[in-house]
Design a protein around this motif. Structure first.
Motif, PDB file in Angstrom:
ATOM      1  N   PHE A 132       4.874  15.611   0.245  1.00 48.77           N
ATOM      2  CA  PHE A 132       4.255  14.368  -0.198  1.00 48.77           C
ATOM      3  C   PHE A 132       4.159  14.315  -1.717  1.00 48.77           C
ATOM      4  O   PHE A 132       4.596  13.377  -2.351  1.00 48.77           O
ATOM      5  CB  PHE A 132       2.858  14.248   0.419  1.00 48.77           C
ATOM      6  CG  PHE A 132       2.109  13.045  -0.069  1.00 48.77           C
ATOM      7  CD1 PHE A 132       2.444  11.777   0.380  1.00 48.77           C
ATOM      8  CD2 PHE A 132       1.092  13.169  -0.986  1.00 48.77           C
ATOM      9  CE1 PHE A 132       1.784  10.660  -0.074  1.00 48.77           C
ATOM     10  CE2 PHE A 132       0.415  12.054  -1.450  1.00 48.77           C
ATOM     11  CZ  PHE A 132       0.753  10.799  -0.998  1.00 48.77           C
ATOM     12  N   ALA A 180       5.798  10.638  -2.525  1.00 51.38           N
ATOM     13  CA  ALA A 180       4.826   9.861  -3.286  1.00 51.38           C
ATOM     14  C   ALA A 180       5.205   9.787  -4.753  1.00 51.38           C
ATOM     15  O   ALA A 180       4.369   9.880  -5.628  1.00 51.38           O
ATOM     16  CB  ALA A 180       3.451  10.459  -3.135  1.00 51.38           C
ATOM     17  N   HIS A 193       3.755   5.907  -5.709  1.00 51.07           N
ATOM     18  CA  HIS A 193       2.403   5.584  -5.251  1.00 51.07           C
ATOM     19  C   HIS A 193       1.714   6.869  -4.820  1.00 51.07           C
ATOM     20  O   HIS A 193       1.992   7.401  -3.759  1.00 51.07           O
ATOM     21  CB  HIS A 193       2.448   4.604  -4.090  1.00 51.07           C
ATOM     22  CG  HIS A 193       3.002   3.284  -4.471  1.00 51.07           C
ATOM     23  ND1 HIS A 193       2.286   2.359  -5.195  1.00 51.07           N
ATOM     24  CD2 HIS A 193       4.220   2.730  -4.265  1.00 51.07           C
ATOM     25  CE1 HIS A 193       3.025   1.295  -5.399  1.00 51.07           C
ATOM     26  NE2 HIS A 193       4.212   1.495  -4.850  1.00 51.07           N
ATOM     27  N   GLN A 200      -1.496   9.258  -3.676  1.00 52.96           N
ATOM     28  CA  GLN A 200      -2.523   9.030  -2.670  1.00 52.96           C
ATOM     29  C   GLN A 200      -3.735   8.327  -3.301  1.00 52.96           C
ATOM     30  O   GLN A 200      -4.174   8.703  -4.393  1.00 52.96           O
ATOM     31  CB  GLN A 200      -2.964  10.365  -2.093  1.00 52.96           C
ATOM     32  CG  GLN A 200      -3.773  10.207  -0.846  1.00 52.96           C
ATOM     33  CD  GLN A 200      -4.161  11.551  -0.273  1.00 52.96           C
ATOM     34  OE1 GLN A 200      -3.917  12.583  -0.891  1.00 52.96           O
ATOM     35  NE2 GLN A 200      -4.763  11.547   0.877  1.00 52.96           N
ATOM     36  N   SER A 216      -5.980   0.517   1.122  1.00 48.22           N
ATOM     37  CA  SER A 216      -5.905   1.867   1.682  1.00 48.22           C
ATOM     38  C   SER A 216      -6.672   1.944   3.009  1.00 48.22           C
ATOM     39  O   SER A 216      -6.185   2.509   3.999  1.00 48.22           O
ATOM     40  CB  SER A 216      -6.465   2.865   0.666  1.00 48.22           C
ATOM     41  OG  SER A 216      -6.593   4.133   1.239  1.00 48.22           O
ATOM     42  N   TYR A 252      -2.655   0.930   4.070  1.00 47.37           N
ATOM     43  CA  TYR A 252      -1.684   1.048   2.981  1.00 47.37           C
ATOM     44  C   TYR A 252      -1.982   2.351   2.235  1.00 47.37           C
ATOM     45  O   TYR A 252      -2.491   2.370   1.124  1.00 47.37           O
ATOM     46  CB  TYR A 252      -1.737  -0.194   2.085  1.00 47.37           C
ATOM     47  CG  TYR A 252      -1.074  -1.366   2.769  1.00 47.37           C
ATOM     48  CD1 TYR A 252       0.200  -1.784   2.412  1.00 47.37           C
ATOM     49  CD2 TYR A 252      -1.696  -2.006   3.839  1.00 47.37           C
ATOM     50  CE1 TYR A 252       0.822  -2.828   3.089  1.00 47.37           C
ATOM     51  CE2 TYR A 252      -1.084  -3.046   4.522  1.00 47.37           C
ATOM     52  CZ  TYR A 252       0.179  -3.446   4.136  1.00 47.37           C
ATOM     53  OH  TYR A 252       0.804  -4.467   4.812  1.00 47.37           O
ATOM     54  N   GLN A 253      -1.694   3.421   2.888  1.00 49.46           N
ATOM     55  CA  GLN A 253      -1.938   4.761   2.368  1.00 49.46           C
ATOM     56  C   GLN A 253      -1.003   5.700   3.126  1.00 49.46           C
ATOM     57  O   GLN A 253      -0.471   5.358   4.182  1.00 49.46           O
ATOM     58  CB  GLN A 253      -3.383   5.196   2.613  1.00 49.46           C
ATOM     59  CG  GLN A 253      -3.783   5.212   4.086  1.00 49.46           C
ATOM     60  CD  GLN A 253      -4.981   6.123   4.392  1.00 49.46           C
ATOM     61  OE1 GLN A 253      -4.793   7.325   4.552  1.00 49.46           O
ATOM     62  NE2 GLN A 253      -6.170   5.560   4.494  1.00 49.46           N
ATOM     63  N   ILE A 254      -0.818   6.875   2.565  1.00 47.55           N
ATOM     64  CA  ILE A 254      -0.086   7.941   3.245  1.00 47.55           C
ATOM     65  C   ILE A 254      -1.063   9.079   3.490  1.00 47.55           C
ATOM     66  O   ILE A 254      -1.762   9.495   2.566  1.00 47.55           O
ATOM     67  CB  ILE A 254       1.075   8.466   2.358  1.00 47.55           C
ATOM     68  CG1 ILE A 254       2.170   7.404   2.198  1.00 47.55           C
ATOM     69  CG2 ILE A 254       1.646   9.760   2.918  1.00 47.55           C
ATOM     70  CD1 ILE A 254       3.093   7.246   3.369  1.00 47.55           C
ATOM     71  N   HIS A 261       4.218   6.194   6.626  1.00 47.37           N
ATOM     72  CA  HIS A 261       5.307   5.661   5.788  1.00 47.37           C
ATOM     73  C   HIS A 261       5.976   4.468   6.471  1.00 47.37           C
ATOM     74  O   HIS A 261       5.868   4.278   7.691  1.00 47.37           O
ATOM     75  CB  HIS A 261       6.328   6.751   5.451  1.00 47.37           C
ATOM     76  CG  HIS A 261       7.217   7.163   6.588  1.00 47.37           C
ATOM     77  ND1 HIS A 261       8.312   6.414   6.981  1.00 47.37           N
ATOM     78  CD2 HIS A 261       7.182   8.240   7.413  1.00 47.37           C
ATOM     79  CE1 HIS A 261       8.916   7.026   7.985  1.00 47.37           C
ATOM     80  NE2 HIS A 261       8.242   8.131   8.275  1.00 47.37           N
ATOM     81  N   HIS A 282       6.305   4.739   0.790  1.00 48.93           N
ATOM     82  CA  HIS A 282       4.874   4.420   0.798  1.00 48.93           C
ATOM     83  C   HIS A 282       4.704   2.942   1.157  1.00 48.93           C
ATOM     84  O   HIS A 282       5.426   2.086   0.622  1.00 48.93           O
ATOM     85  CB  HIS A 282       4.297   4.702  -0.599  1.00 48.93           C
ATOM     86  CG  HIS A 282       2.806   4.759  -0.608  1.00 48.93           C
ATOM     87  ND1 HIS A 282       2.025   3.653  -0.380  1.00 48.93           N
ATOM     88  CD2 HIS A 282       1.950   5.791  -0.822  1.00 48.93           C
ATOM     89  CE1 HIS A 282       0.739   4.001  -0.459  1.00 48.93           C
ATOM     90  NE2 HIS A 282       0.669   5.294  -0.718  1.00 48.93           N
ATOM     91  N   ASN A 310       2.699   0.806   0.182  1.00 51.40           N
ATOM     92  CA  ASN A 310       2.398  -0.061  -0.970  1.00 51.40           C
ATOM     93  C   ASN A 310       3.639  -0.761  -1.515  1.00 51.40           C
ATOM     94  O   ASN A 310       3.549  -1.790  -2.169  1.00 51.40           O
ATOM     95  CB  ASN A 310       1.739   0.727  -2.103  1.00 51.40           C
ATOM     96  CG  ASN A 310       0.269   0.957  -1.850  1.00 51.40           C
ATOM     97  OD1 ASN A 310      -0.257   0.505  -0.829  1.00 51.40           O
ATOM     98  ND2 ASN A 310      -0.398   1.659  -2.750  1.00 51.40           N
TER      99      ASN A 310
END
Ligand SMILES: O=C(O)CCC(=O)C(=O)O
Length: 280
Positions: free
Chosen positions: A14, A19, A22, A24, A255, A259-261, A268, A273, A275
Motif C-alpha cells: 500500500f 497509494a 492518495h 490513507q 473516507s 473512499y479509503q483504502i 480499491h 484508490h 478517490n
C-alpha cells in the motif's frame, strides 16, 4: 515503483505502490478522556451531554423531520416508528454530527482503524410503539464476541429521551457477555435518559433496544453506526450516496463513506484508490 523495489509485507504494497497519490486518510478527532474510555470499556456505553450548539441541533432536527419516511415494515423497524435511510444523500444538515470530532476521537481510540459509516438513519418512535427486540449492532458479523472491535454506534437525541417515550434500553456490560447469552428477565435494562443534543455512544457488542412509547408524542433520534474497514456496511454507501455528492463533502466524510483504502488494498477500484473517481 521501480523493478528493483522489494515489497517486504502487505503494508508496503500500500505505502510504496498503490497509494502513490492518495495516501490513507487519517480520521482524527478529539482524544477522549481516560475516564470516558474507562466507562465505555466497563459499561459498553457513555452518554455525551450537550455536544451541539442550538443552531446545529435545530437545523439537523428540521432536516430529520422533513425526511422521515413511513412507519416500519416489521417489528424491528417498528410498526409505529418512522425511519429514513441514506441520509447523507439527502441533506448536508447532519454532516457535523456524523463526523463529530468527539465521536471521531472515540472511534479512533476504540476501533483502531479508519472506520466506515455502516448506517445513518432517522428513527422517530411513535406513540403506541412496543419495545424493540434486544440486539447488538455487531450481531451481523461472525466472531463478534466477546469484546470484538467491529463497530461503534451513536444515537443522537432530538427529543428528551425518557423511560416513557422510548429511550433506548441498554444492558450495561453486555458487550462482555459470551456469544450464547441473551438478555433475560434477570437482566435489568437501563434507559438512556438524554436531552436533545446529547449522544449515546456504544460498543457494537452492547445489547440494546428502542424502548416502548406510552406517551402521545414521538421520540426523534439520529443513529450513526460505524464499523471497521474490513467489514461490509449495513447500508451500501457507495450506492446510497452518489459520487457527485461525495465530491462536495469535507474530509473525513468521503473516507467514512468508503473512499479509503484499508491497507494493503481493500476498497480499491480497478486497482486504484477510490478517490481517483472523484477527480475531474
Ligand atoms: O431507537 C432506538 O433507541 C434504538 C434503535 C436501534 O437500536 C435499531 O433500530 O437498531
Amino acid at each position: 515503483m521501480t523493478r528493483t523495489q522489494t515489497l517486504e509485507n502487505q503494508h508496503d504494497l500500500f505505502t510504496k505502490d498503490l497509494a502513490g497519490k492518495h495516501k490513507q486518510t487519517e480520521v482524527i478527532g478529539h482524544p477522549p478522556s481516560s475516564d470516558l474510555l474507562k466507562a465505555y470499556d466497563r459499561d459498553g456505553y457513555v452518554i455525551l451531554k450537550g455536544l451541539l450548539s442550538d443552531a446545529v441541533r435545530e437545523t439537523a432536527e428540521t432536516a430529520l423531520r422533513d425526511l422521515l419516511g413511513p412507519t416500519g415494515r416489521n417489528d424491528f423497524e417498528g410498526f409505529n416508528t418512522q425511519r429514513a435511510y441514506a441520509l447523507l444523500a439527502k441533506t448536508r444538515a447532519l454532516d457535523l454530527l456524523i463526523a463529530h470530532p468527539q465521536i471521531l476521537g472515540i472511534l479512533k481510540a476504540r476501533l483502531h482503524a479508519q472506520p466506515l459509516l455502516s448506517a445513518s438513519l432517522a428513527i422517530n418512535i411513535g406513540p403506541g410503539e412496543t419495545p424493540q427486540l434486544p440486539h447488538a449492532d455487531d450481531g451481523f458479523y461472525p466472531d463478534m464476541r466477546p469484546d470484538a472491535r467491529h463497530g461503534l454506534s451513536v444515537i443522537w437525541a432530538f427529543d428528551p429521551f425518557t423511560a416513557a417515550n422510548g429511550a433506548t434500553r441498554t444492558w450495561p456490560g453486555s458487550h462482555h457477555w459470551p456469544a450464547e447469552r441473551r438478555p433475560g428477565p434477570e437482566d435489568p435494562w437501563t434507559p438512556a435518559l438524554m436531552e436533545p443534543g446529547d449522544a449515546l455512544v456504544f460498543h457494537g457488542g452492547l445489547w440494546h433496544a428502542g424502548g416502548e412509547n406510552t406517551t402521545n408524542e414521538g421520540r426523534l433520534a439520529l443513529t450513526a453506526q460505524y464499523c471497521a474497514p474490513w467489514l461490509r456496511t449495513q447500508e451500501n454507501m457507495s450506492q446510497a450516496v452518489p459520487p457527485d455528492i461525495i465530491k462536495a463533502l469535507k474530509a473525513p466524510l468521503p473516507s467514512l463513506l468508503g473512499y479509503q483504502i484499508h491497507p494493503p488494498f481493500m476498497g480499491h477500484v480497478n486497482g486504484m484508490h477510490p478517490n481517483r473517481l472523484l477527480e475531474d
